[in-house]
Design a protein around this motif. Structure first.
Motif, PDB file in Angstrom:
ATOM      1  N   ARG A 242     -64.745 -28.416  21.983  1.00 24.89           N
ATOM      2  CA  ARG A 242     -65.955 -29.165  21.655  1.00 24.89           C
ATOM      3  C   ARG A 242     -67.189 -28.283  21.858  1.00 24.89           C
ATOM      4  N   ASP A 243     -67.683 -28.232  23.092  1.00 19.64           N
ATOM      5  CA  ASP A 243     -68.962 -27.562  23.328  1.00 19.64           C
ATOM      6  C   ASP A 243     -68.847 -26.276  24.135  1.00 19.64           C
ATOM      7  N   THR A 244     -67.679 -25.988  24.693  1.00 20.72           N
ATOM      8  CA  THR A 244     -67.522 -24.807  25.539  1.00 20.72           C
ATOM      9  C   THR A 244     -66.194 -24.131  25.244  1.00 20.72           C
ATOM     10  N   LEU A 245     -66.228 -22.813  25.090  1.00 23.91           N
ATOM     11  CA  LEU A 245     -65.020 -22.032  24.856  1.00 23.91           C
ATOM     12  C   LEU A 245     -64.566 -21.416  26.168  1.00 23.91           C
TER      13      LEU A 245
ATOM     14  N   PRO B 236     -70.788 -21.296  26.367  1.00 18.02           N
ATOM     15  CA  PRO B 236     -71.343 -22.491  25.715  1.00 18.02           C
ATOM     16  C   PRO B 236     -71.564 -22.237  24.231  1.00 18.02           C
ATOM     17  N   LEU B 237     -71.393 -23.270  23.420  1.00 23.22           N
ATOM     18  CA  LEU B 237     -71.450 -23.126  21.964  1.00 23.22           C
ATOM     19  C   LEU B 237     -72.634 -23.868  21.357  1.00 23.22           C
ATOM     20  N   ASP B 238     -73.754 -23.897  22.111  1.00 24.34           N
ATOM     21  CA  ASP B 238     -74.919 -24.662  21.658  1.00 24.34           C
ATOM     22  C   ASP B 238     -75.439 -24.198  20.295  1.00 24.34           C
ATOM     23  N   GLU B 239     -75.388 -22.896  20.035  1.00 27.13           N
ATOM     24  CA  GLU B 239     -75.954 -22.353  18.793  1.00 27.13           C
ATOM     25  C   GLU B 239     -74.908 -22.153  17.703  1.00 27.13           C
TER      26      GLU B 239
END
Length: 797
Positions: free
Chosen positions: A342-345, A385-388
């Motif tokens: 989802r939002d974090t690898l 984190p995969l915010d961007e």
């Protein structure tokens, strides 16, 4: 805590500017050099019959090198797989990335495998920038004029060089035909023309061919005016499997344990579920296996001076040894906790070499995040984190200080398989011709534009199903994927984990990136057009003339050049589906002129039909007959023998043979319905009369004059224009004597759904019983959506 590091995307600014700009610039060049639009077409089903209507909606999901607004026309053609023959073609209006239409399949179409090719009018280097294809099967609602079957007499043995296949042809009541049947058959590189013996049989001997990728024997049979096609996938003698080994991250490294994905396919690229022995040198150290998708995973710690191999345990494949890639002395190993995030690898990394690293998150077209990193120790646990990072497939590449790739892994960011659209019906079981109430609810803070199909479930072959989510996020980015046996690829997390372990980025490679230059982005952009020319007395014009064009209710004037050439604006060619545009010259010497149209779309159809290669995995079989592609009795109406009425007049209504249609293609069925989809080509159809009222889509309308048939002479040229969509005919089937054997009982396009507001739709079941499937799919301002539901129709008491 020392071994767990949360990497901030703010580290992006710390990466050396020159190196980052170089890779970013090359990715930008590569994106432009290989720019394609993500184009998806929703067809109502993938199994059709002769004289049936195929409904479809085109979605231009992602903008490529050409702006979405520039795509004004969608072309759709149907191609026969057997010989790449183009069966039918039409063009439809496109606006804001959306196009809607339908095509009526010819009554004379032969059964077998076909595919639709859909593309838009925008070209990049001579080819459409947005292309989509859909494989379909054509069945028939007409019993074949004769019976025909193919049977393998003896499966190919190890020491046998030939297949022996028996072709048998008889009448429908199993009698001998009065004369031999003409036969054309093809198998691999072998083609032959022959005929059956007096008993209607032919023994076909086929030599075994090496490296045969298509195992099908294709046969065309012709008896008098009747034709039939058969194809039989022949069993092959044992061959070596196609096996790929994919160490997670890219390499095996001495002294570092890593996961190894492996994939097994047979010669026809079908996945194979298999068990195997894993050898270290000559000793078995493990037993490994693949799933039904032909994909497996095992853990290995490579040792110096050791060789690793796999030996399959499978009776249908040749007994061979397959060697794993050799381990390198120094390198880098990574392992993802999960490739569906989802939002974090989360990942673990191990190295025996380089300590100063750069982590790059990208898709080979754009860099989303670049992070410098010092290993400090040989093993680290990292969370990114995969915010961007946008939703979809993303590549993690680990680079050394000189920006050379050390390891790479593909993963899916911001994965969410929650239903964006809730579909529900008022009941789960219905009677024939009963009203269905369907409720749709959008469960996200957005607006969605969708197309909706309700079809007989067995009109969807699993291996030919496309859905907009799986296509957008997976199929359009990766090579051909294993067929999902249940559900859709995008919804199955276990399936995705397996596929992403063995499927790297297939469209772009680091080699491409290194060799890409600024000059590669120079692309020739163009658009397809309808062009025309006029000659006078077979000679080029010396001064312009004015021509008229009509097809709808307007007549437009076009001025030619001095030499007689002209082209059209798109709006000059738009007319109702089923009608043709007409060109004419209003000149006193009009009989000296000749008008010609050059449709550039037809040339592209020919090019694509011959050049596109489609993977269609098949399973070998031992017998097939031409009755297998005939609909079951409970799915078709009783077809009466055709009666041809040459001419007849009744109350001013003119009858024209079996079709009864006028020059505009319009007809009225026996129940006073205009262009009734239940009776195309019916002997009782009549031509509509201007000023009279007819039913269409449940309402009464007054028919306007058909201008296409007025005053047509040698100076009138009919041609296919660009069509608007024809509305789906919604019927309540109240007339008990009117048959209603429709496999598509509901179709709608351009339906707008808003956040958390229910939309109610109503339609009726037909005379077909069994399981029906509802498919809702389309686009939102945040991505794409897909939903499905089922209900059953039982015979009425």
């Amino acid at each position: 805590m020392r071994f767990i590091l949360i990497l901030s995307l703010l580290c992006f600014a710390l990466w050396p500017a020159l190196a980052q700009d170089t890779i970013a610039e090359k990715m930008s060049w590569l994106a432009k050099a290989k720019s394609t639009s993500n184009f998806f077409v929703h067809f109502d089903k993938n199994v059709y019959t002769n004289n049936e209507i195929a409904y479809f909606t085109g979605y231009l999901i992602k903008e490529g090198a050409t702006k979405v607004s520039n795509h004004q026309i969608m072309s759709v053609c149907l191609v026969r797989d057997l010989d790449s023959a183009i069966i039918i073609q039409d063009k439809f209006v496109m606006g804001k990335g959306l196009s809607f239409g339908s095509i009526t399949l010819p009554d004379s179409i032969l059964t077998g495998n076909y595919h639709f090719i859909a593309y838009t009018d925008q070209l990049i280097n001579g080819l459409p920038s947005a292309i989509f294809y859909q494989s379909i099967t054509i069945k028939t609602n007409i019993d074949p004029a004769f019976k025909a079957s193919l049977k393998v007499l003896d499966a190919t043995k190890e020491n046998s060089k030939n297949h022996q296949v028996l072709l048998a042809v008889t009448t429908k009541d199993n009698r001998f035909l009065p004369k031999p049947t003409q036969i054309n058959y093809r198998y691999g590189s072998l083609s032959k023309k022959t005929k059956t013996d007096p008993s209607g049989q032919l023994l076909i001997s086929l030599p075994e061919q090496s490296n045969l990728t298509d195992p099908n024997l294709y046969v065309k049979l012709k008896n008098d005016k009747d034709s039939s096609y058969l194809n039989l996938a022949l069993p092959l003698k044992k061959n070596k499997a196609s096996i790929g080994f994919y160490p997670e991250g890219g390499s095996l490294v001495l002294g570092l344990s890593s996961n190894i994905g492996w994939e097994v396919k047979d010669q026809q690229k079908m996945p194979v579920a298999v068990k195997a022995f894993l050898y270290e040198n000559n000793e078995v150290i493990d037993t490994v296996e693949t799933s039904s998708y032909g994909i497996g995973k095992f853990l290995l710690l490579p040792k110096r001076e050791s060789t690793y191999s796999i030996k399959l345990i499978h009776s249908g494949l040749a007994d061979s040894i397959y060697y794993l890639p050799k381990a390198i002395e120094k390198g880098f190993v990574l392992n993802l906790k999960s490739a569906i995030v989802r939002d974090t690898l989360s990942l673990s990394i191990k190295t025996t070499g380089t300590k100063n690293l750069n982590f790059l998150l990208h898709n080979f077209r754009q860099i989303f995040s670049s992070i410098p990193f010092d290993m400090e120790t040989n093993r680290r646990m990292i969370k990114i984190p995969l915010d961007e990072v946008p939703k979809g497939l993303v590549t993690l590449t680990v680079l050394d200080s000189l920006n050379r790739p050390l390891a790479e892994r593909i993963f899916f960011a911001h994965y969410d398989n929650e239903e964006k659209i809730t579909t529900s019906t008022d009941k789960q079981i219905y009677n024939q011709r009963e009203k269905v109430t369907l409720n749709l609810k959008l469960n996200s803070d957005t607006i969605s534009l969708v197309s909706i199909a309700c079809i007989q479930d067995n009109r969807l072959e699993i291996k030919k199903i496309n859905d907009i989510e799986s296509y957008t996020y997976l199929t359009s980015e990766l090579n051909a994927l294993p067929v999902v046996l249940k559900g859709t690829p995008f919804k199955d997390k276990n399936y995705l984990e397996q596929v992403l372990l063995v499927k790297g980025w297939r469209k772009y490679t680091w080699q491409d990136l290194q060799t890409t230059t600024a000059s590669d982005i120079i692309a020739k952009k163009d658009s397809l057009q309808m062009l025309g020319s006029i000659t006078k007395s077979k000679k080029e014009l010396v001064k312009p003339v004015t021509i008229g064009v009509f097809g709808d209710n307007k007549i437009r004037l076009i001025n030619t050049s001095e030499k007689g050439s002209f082209n059209f604006n798109v709006d000059e060619l738009i007319l109702e589906q089923g009608k043709k545009s007409v060109l004419f010259i209003n000149d006193k010497n009009k009989f000296d002129y000749k008008i010609q149209i050059y449709d550039q779309f037809l040339a592209v159809d020919e090019k694509l039909s011959k050049s596109l290669v489609f993977e269609n995995p098949v399973l070998p079989s031992t017998i097939v007959n031409n009755a297998e592609l005939v609909l079951k009795g409970n799915e078709k109406a009783i077809r009466l023998k055709e009666v041809v009425i040459k001419s007849r007049k009744d109350n001013g209504i003119s009858y024209r043979g079996a079709s009864g249609s006028n020059a505009c293609g319009d007809y009225v069925c026996r129940y006073n319905i205009l262009n009734c989809r239940n009776h195309p080509g019916d002997a009782d159809n009549t031509q509509p009369v201007a000023g009279r009222s007819y039913m269409t889509n449940g309402i009464s309308m007054i028919y306007q004059e058909c201008r296409a048939g007025l005053g047509v002479d040698e100076n009138f040229l009919k041609f296919n224009g660009i069509h608007q969509p024809k509305e789906f005919y919604h019927n309540d089937y109240k007339d008990p004597q009117e048959p209603a054997f429709f496999s598509t009982i509901y179709w709608n396009y351009g339906m707008m759904l808003t956040n958390k507001k229910e939309t109610e739709l109503n339609f009726y079941t037909s005379d077909i019983t069994g399981k029906f499937k509802i498919i809702v799919q389309g686009v939102t301002n945040k991505g794409v959506v897909y939903s499905e539901n089922f209900f059953e129709v039982k015979p009425s008491k």
